[in-house]
Scaffold this active site. Structure first.
Site, PDB file in Angstrom:
ATOM      1  CB  ALA A 149      -0.915   0.002   1.216  1.00 56.69           C
ATOM      2  CG  LEU A 150       0.949   4.054  -3.219  1.00 53.69           C
ATOM      3  CD1 LEU A 150       0.264   5.019  -4.175  1.00 53.69           C
ATOM      4  CD2 LEU A 150       2.441   4.017  -3.531  1.00 53.69           C
ATOM      5  CB  ALA A 187       5.799   6.575  -6.894  1.00 55.20           C
ATOM      6  CE  LYS A 188       5.222   1.215   0.255  1.00 55.27           C
ATOM      7  NZ  LYS A 188       4.407   1.731   1.354  1.00 55.27           N
ATOM      8  CB  VAL A 189      10.485   3.863  -4.251  1.00 52.09           C
ATOM      9  CG1 VAL A 189      11.872   4.424  -3.989  1.00 52.09           C
ATOM     10  CG2 VAL A 189      10.341   2.470  -3.655  1.00 52.09           C
TER      11      VAL A 189
END
Length: 356
Positions: free
Chosen positions: A157-158, A350-352
Protein backbone atom coordinates in the site's frame (compact mmCIF):
# COMPACT_ATOMS: atom_id res chain seq x y z
CA UNK A 1 -18.53 2.14 -23.46
CA UNK A 2 -16.54 0.58 -20.63
CA UNK A 3 -15.06 3.03 -18.13
CA UNK A 4 -11.85 1.80 -16.55
CA UNK A 5 -11.12 2.81 -12.98
CA UNK A 6 -7.84 4.60 -12.35
CA UNK A 7 -7.26 2.46 -9.24
CA UNK A 8 -6.06 -1.14 -9.59
CA UNK A 9 -7.75 -1.89 -6.26
CA UNK A 10 -11.19 -0.47 -7.07
CA UNK A 11 -13.03 -3.75 -6.45
CA UNK A 12 -12.02 -3.61 -2.80
CA UNK A 13 -10.79 -0.12 -1.95
CA UNK A 14 -8.29 -0.08 0.86
CA UNK A 15 -7.87 -3.84 1.13
CA UNK A 16 -4.06 -3.69 1.01
CA UNK A 17 -3.73 -0.89 3.56
CA UNK A 18 -6.22 -2.70 5.79
CA UNK A 19 -4.28 -5.94 5.59
CA UNK A 20 -0.96 -4.25 6.32
CA UNK A 21 -2.35 -2.38 9.32
CA UNK A 22 -3.62 -5.70 10.64
CA UNK A 23 -0.12 -7.19 10.34
CA UNK A 24 1.36 -4.76 12.86
CA UNK A 25 1.08 -6.93 15.98
CA UNK A 26 2.87 -9.75 14.14
CA UNK A 27 5.56 -7.38 12.85
CA UNK A 28 6.19 -5.94 16.31
CA UNK A 29 6.41 -9.42 17.81
CA UNK A 30 8.83 -10.57 15.09
CA UNK A 31 11.05 -7.58 15.68
CA UNK A 32 11.11 -8.24 19.42
CA UNK A 33 11.70 -11.99 19.07
CA UNK A 34 13.98 -12.10 16.02
CA UNK A 35 15.41 -8.65 15.41
CA UNK A 36 16.24 -7.46 18.92
CA UNK A 37 19.54 -9.38 19.36
CA UNK A 38 21.01 -7.96 16.14
CA UNK A 39 19.84 -4.46 17.08
CA UNK A 40 21.49 -4.75 20.50
CA UNK A 41 24.74 -5.85 18.87
CA UNK A 42 24.64 -2.91 16.46
CA UNK A 43 23.99 -0.58 19.39
CA UNK A 44 26.94 -2.10 21.27
CA UNK A 45 29.28 -1.47 18.33
CA UNK A 46 28.09 2.12 17.91
CA UNK A 47 28.26 2.85 21.65
CA UNK A 48 31.90 1.67 21.67
CA UNK A 49 32.67 4.57 19.28
CA UNK A 50 31.24 7.15 21.76
CA UNK A 51 29.52 9.47 19.27
CA UNK A 52 29.37 13.06 20.49
CA UNK A 53 26.40 14.14 18.37
CA UNK A 54 23.65 12.51 16.28
CA UNK A 55 22.28 13.60 12.90
CA UNK A 56 19.04 12.02 11.70
CA UNK A 57 18.24 11.81 7.99
CA UNK A 58 14.88 10.84 6.45
CA UNK A 59 11.96 11.88 4.27
CA UNK A 60 8.18 11.61 4.67
CA UNK A 61 6.90 9.02 7.12
CA UNK A 62 10.46 8.03 7.97
CA UNK A 63 11.15 11.65 8.91
CA UNK A 64 8.57 11.31 11.68
CA UNK A 65 10.24 8.13 12.88
CA UNK A 66 13.53 10.04 12.92
CA UNK A 67 11.92 12.81 14.98
CA UNK A 68 10.81 10.16 17.47
CA UNK A 69 14.41 8.93 17.64
CA UNK A 70 15.51 12.52 18.35
CA UNK A 71 13.31 12.62 21.43
CA UNK A 72 14.60 9.23 22.56
CA UNK A 73 18.26 10.14 22.11
CA UNK A 74 18.00 13.54 23.76
CA UNK A 75 15.76 12.48 26.65
CA UNK A 76 17.08 8.99 27.36
CA UNK A 77 20.76 9.54 26.58
CA UNK A 78 21.32 13.29 26.72
CA UNK A 79 22.89 13.16 23.25
CA UNK A 80 22.34 16.34 21.22
CA UNK A 81 20.59 15.61 17.92
CA UNK A 82 19.75 17.39 14.73
CA UNK A 83 17.68 16.67 11.64
CA UNK A 84 19.79 16.74 8.48
CA UNK A 85 19.23 19.21 5.66
CA UNK A 86 20.31 16.88 2.88
CA UNK A 87 20.53 19.56 0.23
CA UNK A 88 23.52 21.10 2.02
CA UNK A 89 25.56 18.19 0.67
CA UNK A 90 23.53 16.93 -2.31
CA UNK A 91 22.77 20.34 -3.84
CA UNK A 92 25.35 22.72 -2.34
CA UNK A 93 28.27 20.32 -1.99
CA UNK A 94 29.02 21.26 1.63
CA UNK A 95 31.64 19.11 3.35
CA UNK A 96 31.00 19.20 7.10
CA UNK A 97 33.39 17.65 9.60
CA UNK A 98 31.45 14.63 10.89
CA UNK A 99 34.14 12.87 12.86
CA UNK A 100 32.62 11.16 15.94
CA UNK A 101 29.12 12.00 14.71
CA UNK A 102 26.50 9.26 14.38
CA UNK A 103 24.39 9.69 11.24
CA UNK A 104 21.18 7.63 11.32
CA UNK A 105 19.29 7.41 8.03
CA UNK A 106 15.74 6.05 8.22
CA UNK A 107 14.07 4.85 5.02
CA UNK A 108 11.48 2.17 4.33
CA UNK A 109 12.86 1.30 0.90
CA UNK A 110 16.43 2.53 1.25
CA UNK A 111 16.27 3.58 -2.38
CA UNK A 112 15.90 7.35 -2.55
CA UNK A 113 18.98 8.86 -4.27
CA UNK A 114 19.31 11.84 -1.92
CA UNK A 115 19.29 9.60 1.15
CA UNK A 116 21.95 7.38 -0.38
CA UNK A 117 24.09 10.31 -1.54
CA UNK A 118 23.94 12.19 1.76
CA UNK A 119 24.74 9.04 3.74
CA UNK A 120 27.68 8.27 1.47
CA UNK A 121 28.91 11.86 1.89
CA UNK A 122 28.53 11.59 5.66
CA UNK A 123 30.59 8.42 5.75
CA UNK A 124 33.30 10.04 3.65
CA UNK A 125 33.25 12.97 6.10
CA UNK A 126 34.08 10.63 8.98
CA UNK A 127 30.62 9.87 10.37
CA UNK A 128 29.50 6.62 11.92
CA UNK A 129 26.64 5.73 9.57
CA UNK A 130 23.59 3.62 10.40
CA UNK A 131 20.75 2.80 8.00
CA UNK A 132 17.37 1.72 9.37
CA UNK A 133 15.36 0.18 6.53
CA UNK A 134 12.92 -2.53 5.51
CA UNK A 135 15.33 -3.66 2.80
CA UNK A 136 18.76 -5.02 3.75
CA UNK A 137 19.68 -5.27 0.07
CA UNK A 138 18.99 -1.58 -0.61
CA UNK A 139 21.52 0.96 -1.90
CA UNK A 140 21.25 2.80 1.43
CA UNK A 141 22.18 -0.31 3.41
CA UNK A 142 25.11 -0.87 1.05
CA UNK A 143 26.67 2.56 1.64
CA UNK A 144 26.13 2.53 5.42
CA UNK A 145 28.60 1.12 7.90
CA UNK A 146 25.79 -0.39 10.02
CA UNK A 147 22.27 -1.50 9.16
CA UNK A 148 19.11 -2.37 11.10
CA UNK A 149 16.44 -4.40 9.32
CA UNK A 150 12.98 -3.55 10.66
CA UNK A 151 11.63 -6.92 9.43
CA UNK A 152 8.21 -5.59 8.41
CA UNK A 153 7.89 -7.70 5.29
CA UNK A 154 6.80 -6.32 1.90
CA UNK A 155 4.62 -3.22 2.14
CA UNK A 156 2.53 -2.65 -0.98
CA UNK A 157 0.00 0.00 0.00
CA UNK A 158 1.28 3.49 -0.74
CA UNK A 159 0.51 4.79 2.78
CA UNK A 160 3.17 3.35 5.09
CA UNK A 161 1.70 1.78 8.22
CA UNK A 162 3.49 -1.32 9.47
CA UNK A 163 6.89 0.02 8.41
CA UNK A 164 6.29 3.12 10.52
CA UNK A 165 5.51 1.29 13.76
CA UNK A 166 8.33 -1.18 13.05
CA UNK A 167 10.75 1.71 12.54
CA UNK A 168 9.69 3.25 15.86
CA UNK A 169 10.22 -0.03 17.69
CA UNK A 170 13.58 -0.66 16.01
CA UNK A 171 14.77 2.84 16.95
CA UNK A 172 13.57 2.39 20.52
CA UNK A 173 15.44 -0.91 20.83
CA UNK A 174 18.56 0.68 19.33
CA UNK A 175 18.51 3.60 21.78
CA UNK A 176 17.91 1.21 24.67
CA UNK A 177 20.89 -0.80 23.43
CA UNK A 178 23.06 2.31 23.44
CA UNK A 179 22.27 2.74 27.13
CA UNK A 180 22.83 -0.98 27.77
CA UNK A 181 19.14 -1.61 28.36
CA UNK A 182 16.96 -4.52 27.26
CA UNK A 183 13.92 -2.55 26.10
CA UNK A 184 11.61 -4.57 28.32
CA UNK A 185 8.94 -1.86 28.15
CA UNK A 186 8.23 -2.91 24.56
CA UNK A 187 7.19 -6.44 25.52
CA UNK A 188 3.42 -5.79 25.82
CA UNK A 189 3.20 -3.78 22.58
CA UNK A 190 2.18 -6.57 20.16
CA UNK A 191 -0.83 -7.58 22.28
CA UNK A 192 -1.81 -3.96 22.92
CA UNK A 193 -1.59 -3.21 19.20
CA UNK A 194 -3.90 -6.16 18.47
CA UNK A 195 -6.40 -4.83 21.01
CA UNK A 196 -6.37 -1.41 19.34
CA UNK A 197 -6.94 -2.86 15.88
CA UNK A 198 -9.93 -4.81 17.21
CA UNK A 199 -11.56 -1.49 18.12
CA UNK A 200 -11.86 -0.35 14.49
CA UNK A 201 -15.68 0.08 14.77
CA UNK A 202 -15.06 2.88 17.30
CA UNK A 203 -12.83 4.61 14.79
CA UNK A 204 -15.41 4.14 12.04
CA UNK A 205 -17.92 6.05 14.17
CA UNK A 206 -15.36 8.76 14.87
CA UNK A 207 -14.55 9.05 11.17
CA UNK A 208 -18.08 10.23 10.42
CA UNK A 209 -17.14 13.58 12.02
CA UNK A 210 -14.58 14.20 9.29
CA UNK A 211 -16.28 12.98 6.14
CA UNK A 212 -16.91 16.55 4.95
CA UNK A 213 -14.04 18.26 6.74
CA UNK A 214 -12.25 20.94 4.74
CA UNK A 215 -9.21 21.08 7.01
CA UNK A 216 -7.96 19.61 10.27
CA UNK A 217 -5.45 20.53 12.95
CA UNK A 218 -3.51 17.87 14.84
CA UNK A 219 -1.45 18.77 17.87
CA UNK A 220 0.67 17.18 20.55
CA UNK A 221 3.82 17.70 22.58
CA UNK A 222 6.88 15.69 23.51
CA UNK A 223 6.93 12.10 22.37
CA UNK A 224 3.46 12.57 20.85
CA UNK A 225 4.56 15.28 18.41
CA UNK A 226 5.94 12.83 15.79
CA UNK A 227 2.59 11.02 16.00
CA UNK A 228 0.73 14.24 15.21
CA UNK A 229 2.93 14.84 12.17
CA UNK A 230 2.53 11.27 10.93
CA UNK A 231 -1.24 11.36 11.43
CA UNK A 232 -1.47 14.56 9.42
CA UNK A 233 0.51 13.00 6.59
CA UNK A 234 -1.68 9.89 6.58
CA UNK A 235 -4.85 11.98 6.35
CA UNK A 236 -3.48 14.19 3.57
CA UNK A 237 -2.11 11.40 1.41
CA UNK A 238 -5.20 9.18 1.68
CA UNK A 239 -8.24 11.46 2.05
CA UNK A 240 -6.66 14.67 0.63
CA UNK A 241 -7.90 16.68 3.64
CA UNK A 242 -5.42 19.48 4.41
CA UNK A 243 -4.19 18.47 7.86
CA UNK A 244 -1.86 20.78 9.75
CA UNK A 245 0.34 19.32 12.50
CA UNK A 246 1.65 21.60 15.23
CA UNK A 247 3.49 21.21 18.45
CA UNK A 248 1.12 22.49 21.11
CA UNK A 249 3.62 25.22 21.96
CA UNK A 250 3.79 26.35 18.32
CA UNK A 251 -0.01 26.25 18.02
CA UNK A 252 -0.25 28.94 20.70
CA UNK A 253 2.25 31.13 18.82
CA UNK A 254 -0.20 32.21 16.13
CA UNK A 255 -1.98 29.28 14.41
CA UNK A 256 -4.51 29.09 17.27
CA UNK A 257 -6.19 32.10 15.66
CA UNK A 258 -7.56 29.91 12.84
CA UNK A 259 -9.30 27.53 15.29
CA UNK A 260 -13.00 28.16 15.88
CA UNK A 261 -16.09 26.18 16.84
CA UNK A 262 -16.26 24.42 13.49
CA UNK A 263 -12.58 23.57 13.24
CA UNK A 264 -11.81 19.89 13.86
CA UNK A 265 -8.81 19.47 16.16
CA UNK A 266 -7.24 16.15 17.12
CA UNK A 267 -5.00 16.22 20.18
CA UNK A 268 -2.59 13.34 20.74
CA UNK A 269 -2.15 13.39 24.52
CA UNK A 270 0.72 11.30 25.89
CA UNK A 271 0.28 9.89 29.37
CA UNK A 272 3.29 11.59 30.95
CA UNK A 273 5.19 14.86 30.78
CA UNK A 274 4.21 15.53 27.20
CA UNK A 275 0.55 15.35 28.15
CA UNK A 276 1.15 17.62 31.12
CA UNK A 277 2.84 20.17 28.86
CA UNK A 278 -0.09 19.98 26.43
CA UNK A 279 -2.73 20.70 29.11
CA UNK A 280 -2.71 24.53 28.72
CA UNK A 281 -3.19 24.05 24.97
CA UNK A 282 -6.20 21.79 25.54
CA UNK A 283 -7.68 24.39 27.89
CA UNK A 284 -7.28 27.11 25.25
CA UNK A 285 -8.84 24.91 22.57
CA UNK A 286 -11.84 24.18 24.77
CA UNK A 287 -12.12 27.89 25.51
CA UNK A 288 -12.38 28.60 21.79
CA UNK A 289 -15.12 25.98 21.41
CA UNK A 290 -13.05 23.81 19.10
CA UNK A 291 -14.39 20.45 17.95
CA UNK A 292 -11.76 18.66 20.04
CA UNK A 293 -11.06 14.94 19.73
CA UNK A 294 -8.49 13.41 22.06
CA UNK A 295 -6.37 10.34 21.42
CA UNK A 296 -4.90 9.48 24.80
CA UNK A 297 -5.64 8.37 28.36
CA UNK A 298 -9.27 7.78 29.28
CA UNK A 299 -9.55 10.77 31.70
CA UNK A 300 -8.45 13.13 28.92
CA UNK A 301 -10.87 11.57 26.43
CA UNK A 302 -13.77 12.07 28.86
CA UNK A 303 -13.11 15.83 28.94
CA UNK A 304 -13.15 16.19 25.14
CA UNK A 305 -15.94 16.40 22.56
CA UNK A 306 -15.02 12.85 21.57
CA UNK A 307 -12.00 10.64 21.47
CA UNK A 308 -10.33 7.27 21.61
CA UNK A 309 -8.87 5.98 24.87
CA UNK A 310 -5.43 4.41 24.68
CA UNK A 311 -4.21 1.63 26.99
CA UNK A 312 -1.50 3.69 28.68
CA UNK A 313 -1.55 2.15 32.17
CA UNK A 314 1.90 0.77 32.82
CA UNK A 315 3.13 1.79 29.35
CA UNK A 316 6.05 4.24 29.57
CA UNK A 317 5.59 7.48 27.65
CA UNK A 318 8.58 6.78 25.41
CA UNK A 319 6.92 3.74 23.79
CA UNK A 320 3.37 5.12 23.65
CA UNK A 321 3.89 6.55 20.10
CA UNK A 322 3.95 2.98 18.77
CA UNK A 323 0.37 2.63 20.01
CA UNK A 324 -0.82 6.22 19.45
CA UNK A 325 -0.50 6.08 15.69
CA UNK A 326 -2.58 2.93 15.19
CA UNK A 327 -6.03 4.50 15.77
CA UNK A 328 -4.95 7.43 13.62
CA UNK A 329 -3.94 5.10 10.78
CA UNK A 330 -7.39 3.54 11.10
CA UNK A 331 -8.96 7.00 11.12
CA UNK A 332 -7.22 7.98 7.88
CA UNK A 333 -8.39 4.71 6.32
CA UNK A 334 -12.00 5.08 7.48
CA UNK A 335 -12.28 8.75 6.51
CA UNK A 336 -10.95 7.95 3.05
CA UNK A 337 -13.39 5.07 2.55
CA UNK A 338 -16.26 7.29 3.79
CA UNK A 339 -15.30 9.93 1.20
CA UNK A 340 -15.46 7.33 -1.58
CA UNK A 341 -11.72 7.16 -2.24
CA UNK A 342 -9.17 4.38 -2.29
CA UNK A 343 -6.48 4.62 0.40
CA UNK A 344 -4.38 2.01 -1.39
CA UNK A 345 -3.73 4.26 -4.35
CA UNK A 346 -3.44 7.96 -3.51
CA UNK A 347 -3.25 10.08 -6.63
CA UNK A 348 0.11 11.33 -7.86
CA UNK A 349 2.14 9.20 -5.43
CA UNK A 350 4.64 6.38 -5.91
CA UNK A 351 5.78 3.85 -3.32
CA UNK A 352 9.42 4.83 -3.66
CA UNK A 353 9.89 8.59 -3.93
CA UNK A 354 13.17 9.40 -5.65
CA UNK A 355 14.22 12.85 -4.48
CA UNK A 356 17.67 14.21 -5.25
Amino acid sequence: MTVMSSSPYSEQPGRIMSREMAEQPEVLRRLLDTGAPAIRETARQVAARSPRFVLLTARGTSDHAALYAKYLLEVRLGLPCGLTSMSTTTAYGAKPDLRDVLVVTVSQSGGSPDLVASTQAAREAGAITLAVTNNPDSPLAAVSEHHIDILAGPEKALPATKTYTASLLALYLFVEGLRDGEGAAAGPLPDLAADLLARQPEIRTLAARYRFAERMVITSRGYGYPTAKEAALKLMETSYIPALAYSGADLLHGPLAMVDNISPVIAVVPDGRGGEALQPVLDRLRGRGADLVVIGPKPQVEQASAGFALPTDGVPEEVQPILEIIPLQLLAYEVTIARGQDPDAPRALAKVTETR
